[in-house]
Design a protein around this motif. Sequence first.
Motif, PDB file in Angstrom:
ATOM      1  N   ALA A 115       0.770  -1.735  -0.222  1.00 47.83           N
ATOM      2  CA  ALA A 115      -0.301  -0.249  -0.234  1.00 47.83           C
ATOM      3  C   ALA A 115       0.294   1.499   0.125  1.00 47.83           C
ATOM      4  O   ALA A 115       0.316   2.367  -0.409  1.00 47.83           O
ATOM      5  N   PHE A 154      -6.322  -2.378  -2.320  1.00 42.03           N
ATOM      6  CA  PHE A 154      -5.976  -1.723  -1.279  1.00 42.03           C
ATOM      7  C   PHE A 154      -7.017  -1.148  -0.033  1.00 42.03           C
ATOM      8  O   PHE A 154      -7.115  -0.621   0.687  1.00 42.03           O
ATOM      9  N   LYS A 170       1.460   4.175  -4.037  1.00 43.83           N
ATOM     10  CA  LYS A 170       1.559   5.665  -3.262  1.00 43.83           C
ATOM     11  C   LYS A 170       2.503   6.038  -4.291  1.00 43.83           C
ATOM     12  O   LYS A 170       2.087   7.405  -4.898  1.00 43.83           O
ATOM     13  N   MET A 175      -7.904   1.747  -0.834  1.00 39.95           N
ATOM     14  CA  MET A 175      -7.463   2.895  -0.743  1.00 39.95           C
ATOM     15  C   MET A 175      -8.563   4.617  -1.524  1.00 39.95           C
ATOM     16  O   MET A 175      -7.956   5.178  -1.523  1.00 39.95           O
ATOM     17  N   LYS A 202      -4.777  -1.840  -8.085  1.00 41.51           N
ATOM     18  CA  LYS A 202      -3.793  -2.463  -6.587  1.00 41.51           C
ATOM     19  C   LYS A 202      -4.308  -1.380  -5.409  1.00 41.51           C
ATOM     20  O   LYS A 202      -4.703  -1.736  -4.615  1.00 41.51           O
ATOM     21  N   GLU A 203      -4.618  -0.369  -5.996  1.00 36.06           N
ATOM     22  CA  GLU A 203      -5.721   1.060  -4.675  1.00 36.06           C
ATOM     23  C   GLU A 203      -6.002   0.433  -4.705  1.00 36.06           C
ATOM     24  O   GLU A 203      -6.785   0.962  -3.515  1.00 36.06           O
TER      25      GLU A 203
END
Length: 150
Positions: free
Chosen positions: A90, A147, A94, A149, A143-144
């Motif tokens: 994570a 996670f 970013k 996000m 991917k975010e």
Amino acid sequence: VLELSQTYKQLQRQLHPDKFSQADDDEKDVSEEWSALVNDGYKVLQKPLPRALYLLELVGFPLEEGSIDIDPEFLGEVMELNEEVAEAGANEIKLLAEDVKTKLYEYVDFVEVLFANGEFEKAREQVAHMKYYANVLDKIFEKETEFGMY
């Protein structure tokens, strides 16, 4: 892009089908057709990559599959970046997102200069690179999402 947004809103005020609710069927149909065209055009021109691809087509330098030889070193960098994204946690994702967004902004600025100078072949090469980075950014967004996000 601000001028584009203003023009879009102005055109929609003139063409929106709700404005033609009392009109005859032909006028309603024309309104719906033109309103849809304005919407489609706005979607294309609003984002840098689709806008650049469209402009390349307009000037006769379309970006077609296999029409550009991509530097192997660049491809290696992108492959490495994709691997970093695949393995990132994570916190790393970013940082990668910021790096890739920055790179895309740099491409946008550079392509704008190339278009302004009429260097369409070079612009086409840079837009091809933008596509690779845009694909990486899509993977980062995935991917975010994984996670949580977003």
